[in-house]
Design a protein around this motif. Structure first.
Motif, PDB file in Angstrom:
ATOM      1  N   ASN A 242      16.070  -4.483  13.214  1.00  0.00           N
ATOM      2  CA  ASN A 242      15.993  -5.213  11.954  1.00  0.00           C
ATOM      3  C   ASN A 242      16.641  -4.368  10.863  1.00  0.00           C
ATOM      4  OD1 ASN A 242      15.388  -6.753   9.749  1.00  0.00           O
ATOM      5  ND2 ASN A 242      13.207  -6.915  10.178  1.00  0.00           N
ATOM      6  N   PRO A 243      17.913  -4.642  10.517  1.00  0.00           N
ATOM      7  CA  PRO A 243      18.606  -3.824   9.517  1.00  0.00           C
ATOM      8  C   PRO A 243      18.086  -4.034   8.099  1.00  0.00           C
ATOM      9  CG  PRO A 243      19.988  -5.641  10.187  1.00  0.00           C
ATOM     10  CD  PRO A 243      18.772  -5.667  11.073  1.00  0.00           C
ATOM     11  N   MET A 244      17.240  -5.032   7.874  1.00  0.00           N
ATOM     12  CA  MET A 244      16.708  -5.305   6.545  1.00  0.00           C
ATOM     13  C   MET A 244      15.569  -4.338   6.175  1.00  0.00           C
ATOM     14  SD  MET A 244      18.719  -7.664   5.666  1.00  0.00           S
ATOM     15  CE  MET A 244      18.057  -8.278   4.139  1.00  0.00           C
ATOM     16  N   LEU A 245      15.005  -3.662   7.152  1.00  0.00           N
ATOM     17  CA  LEU A 245      13.937  -2.697   6.885  1.00  0.00           C
ATOM     18  C   LEU A 245      14.542  -1.381   6.403  1.00  0.00           C
ATOM     19  CD1 LEU A 245      11.628  -3.279   9.979  1.00  0.00           C
ATOM     20  CD2 LEU A 245      11.258  -4.051   7.636  1.00  0.00           C
ATOM     21  N   PRO A 246      13.775  -0.584   5.645  1.00  0.00           N
ATOM     22  CA  PRO A 246      14.290   0.726   5.212  1.00  0.00           C
ATOM     23  C   PRO A 246      14.612   1.620   6.403  1.00  0.00           C
ATOM     24  CG  PRO A 246      12.166   0.223   4.174  1.00  0.00           C
ATOM     25  CD  PRO A 246      12.451  -0.868   5.146  1.00  0.00           C
ATOM     26  N   LYS A 247      15.533   2.544   6.203  1.00  0.00           N
ATOM     27  CA  LYS A 247      16.000   3.386   7.304  1.00  0.00           C
ATOM     28  C   LYS A 247      14.909   4.273   7.884  1.00  0.00           C
ATOM     29  CE  LYS A 247      20.810   3.408   6.088  1.00  0.00           C
ATOM     30  NZ  LYS A 247      22.012   4.159   5.823  1.00  0.00           N
TER      31      LYS A 247
ATOM     32  N   ASN B 190      11.756   3.423   8.283  1.00  0.00           N
ATOM     33  CA  ASN B 190      10.705   2.601   8.884  1.00  0.00           C
ATOM     34  C   ASN B 190      10.784   2.702  10.402  1.00  0.00           C
ATOM     35  OD1 ASN B 190       9.065   0.462   9.846  1.00  0.00           O
ATOM     36  ND2 ASN B 190       9.340  -0.637   7.915  1.00  0.00           N
ATOM     37  N   LYS B 191       9.639   2.938  11.042  1.00  0.00           N
ATOM     38  CA  LYS B 191       9.636   3.094  12.500  1.00  0.00           C
ATOM     39  C   LYS B 191       9.902   1.784  13.229  1.00  0.00           C
ATOM     40  CE  LYS B 191       4.752   2.366  13.219  1.00  0.00           C
ATOM     41  NZ  LYS B 191       3.642   2.674  14.058  1.00  0.00           N
ATOM     42  N   ASN B 192       9.732   0.642  12.577  1.00  0.00           N
ATOM     43  CA  ASN B 192       9.965  -0.653  13.208  1.00  0.00           C
ATOM     44  C   ASN B 192      11.390  -1.157  13.020  1.00  0.00           C
ATOM     45  OD1 ASN B 192       7.360  -0.898  14.226  1.00  0.00           O
ATOM     46  ND2 ASN B 192       6.610  -1.715  12.289  1.00  0.00           N
ATOM     47  N   ARG B 193      12.275  -0.352  12.444  1.00  0.00           N
ATOM     48  CA  ARG B 193      13.670  -0.774  12.262  1.00  0.00           C
ATOM     49  C   ARG B 193      14.336  -0.995  13.619  1.00  0.00           C
ATOM     50  NH1 ARG B 193      17.673  -0.189   7.956  1.00  0.00           N
ATOM     51  NH2 ARG B 193      19.719   0.107   8.899  1.00  0.00           N
ATOM     52  N   VAL B 194      14.134  -0.057  14.541  1.00  0.00           N
ATOM     53  CA  VAL B 194      14.633  -0.202  15.908  1.00  0.00           C
ATOM     54  C   VAL B 194      13.463   0.026  16.846  1.00  0.00           C
ATOM     55  CG1 VAL B 194      16.206   0.663  17.673  1.00  0.00           C
ATOM     56  CG2 VAL B 194      16.922   0.644  15.294  1.00  0.00           C
ATOM     57  N   VAL B 195      13.145  -0.991  17.641  1.00  0.00           N
ATOM     58  CA  VAL B 195      12.068  -0.904  18.624  1.00  0.00           C
ATOM     59  C   VAL B 195      12.682  -1.247  19.967  1.00  0.00           C
ATOM     60  CG1 VAL B 195       9.832  -1.823  19.328  1.00  0.00           C
ATOM     61  CG2 VAL B 195      10.379  -1.622  16.901  1.00  0.00           C
TER      62      VAL B 195
ATOM     63  N   LYS C 197      22.508   8.938  17.747  1.00  0.00           N
ATOM     64  CA  LYS C 197      21.851   9.336  16.502  1.00  0.00           C
ATOM     65  C   LYS C 197      20.402   9.740  16.721  1.00  0.00           C
ATOM     66  CE  LYS C 197      24.670   8.745  12.994  1.00  0.00           C
ATOM     67  NZ  LYS C 197      24.902   9.723  11.949  1.00  0.00           N
ATOM     68  N   GLY C 198      19.871   9.463  17.893  1.00  0.00           N
ATOM     69  CA  GLY C 198      18.489   9.800  18.174  1.00  0.00           C
ATOM     70  C   GLY C 198      17.512   8.733  17.731  1.00  0.00           C
ATOM     71  N   ILE C 199      18.024   7.587  17.316  1.00  0.00           N
ATOM     72  CA  ILE C 199      17.159   6.482  16.903  1.00  0.00           C
ATOM     73  C   ILE C 199      16.434   5.934  18.128  1.00  0.00           C
ATOM     74  CG2 ILE C 199      17.135   4.173  15.881  1.00  0.00           C
ATOM     75  CD1 ILE C 199      19.615   5.110  14.232  1.00  0.00           C
ATOM     76  N   ILE C 200      17.133   5.886  19.246  1.00  0.00           N
ATOM     77  CA  ILE C 200      16.541   5.488  20.518  1.00  0.00           C
ATOM     78  C   ILE C 200      16.493   6.737  21.384  1.00  0.00           C
ATOM     79  CG2 ILE C 200      16.845   4.121  22.595  1.00  0.00           C
ATOM     80  CD1 ILE C 200      18.439   2.119  20.954  1.00  0.00           C
ATOM     81  N   THR C 201      15.318   7.061  21.902  1.00  0.00           N
ATOM     82  CA  THR C 201      15.198   8.200  22.798  1.00  0.00           C
ATOM     83  C   THR C 201      15.006   7.693  24.218  1.00  0.00           C
ATOM     84  OG1 THR C 201      12.834   8.312  22.410  1.00  0.00           O
ATOM     85  CG2 THR C 201      14.218   9.722  21.047  1.00  0.00           C
ATOM     86  N   LEU C 202      15.646   8.336  25.155  1.00  0.00           N
ATOM     87  CA  LEU C 202      15.557   7.921  26.548  1.00  0.00           C
ATOM     88  C   LEU C 202      14.421   8.597  27.293  1.00  0.00           C
ATOM     89  CD1 LEU C 202      19.315   7.773  27.561  1.00  0.00           C
ATOM     90  CD2 LEU C 202      17.808   5.899  26.964  1.00  0.00           C
ATOM     91  N   GLU C 203      13.778   9.600  26.684  1.00  0.00           N
ATOM     92  CA  GLU C 203      12.659  10.248  27.345  1.00  0.00           C
ATOM     93  C   GLU C 203      11.431   9.361  27.236  1.00  0.00           C
ATOM     94  OE1 GLU C 203      13.411  12.848  24.552  1.00  0.00           O
ATOM     95  OE2 GLU C 203      15.197  13.462  25.582  1.00  0.00           O
ATOM     96  N   THR C 204      10.800   9.127  28.342  1.00  0.00           N
ATOM     97  CA  THR C 204       9.574   8.340  28.328  1.00  0.00           C
ATOM     98  C   THR C 204       8.386   9.287  28.403  1.00  0.00           C
ATOM     99  OG1 THR C 204       9.669   8.092  30.719  1.00  0.00           O
ATOM    100  CG2 THR C 204      10.630   6.322  29.413  1.00  0.00           C
TER     101      THR C 204
END
Length: 106
Positions: A41-46, A48-53, A79-86
């Protein structure tokens, strides 16, 4: 069949909302997809943890079986916004904690 991990646009005019989907590369952008693995959701502030889920385990699975990520999804990963480590499951965490306690006692 070439499989891509890409963004599908939803939302109203000038209010974009994207779903991160796994789809056949020949399918239309907003058309049929195999699996929905997240949202952006690009409308959320940068900050915000819910910007990319995203479901990191499913992303890792699809990349492992040969799906190609688009430029924007790769950008999120770099950019590290998505991490692949589970994170380990609860049962595995307990095993790790008990091993640490036993090591400290010895």
């Amino acid at each position: 069949m070439a499989v891509k991990i890409r963004l599908a646009r939803f939302g109203a005019k000038k209010r974009p909302f994207y779903r991160i989907v796994v789809a056949d590369s020949r399918a239309p952008r907003d058309g049929c997809f195999i699996e929905r693995i997240g949202q952006y959701n690009p409308m959320l502030p940068k900050d915000n943890k819910n910007r990319v889920v995203i479901k990191a385990d499913r992303l890792k699975y699809w990349l492992g079986v040969g799906a190609q990520a688009t430029e924007r999804v790769l950008w999120f990963i770099k950019k590290g916004i998505i991490t692949l480590e589970t994170e380990p499951k609860k049962a595995e965490k307990k095993k790790i904690e008990t091993k640490e306690v036993k090591e400290q006692e010895a």
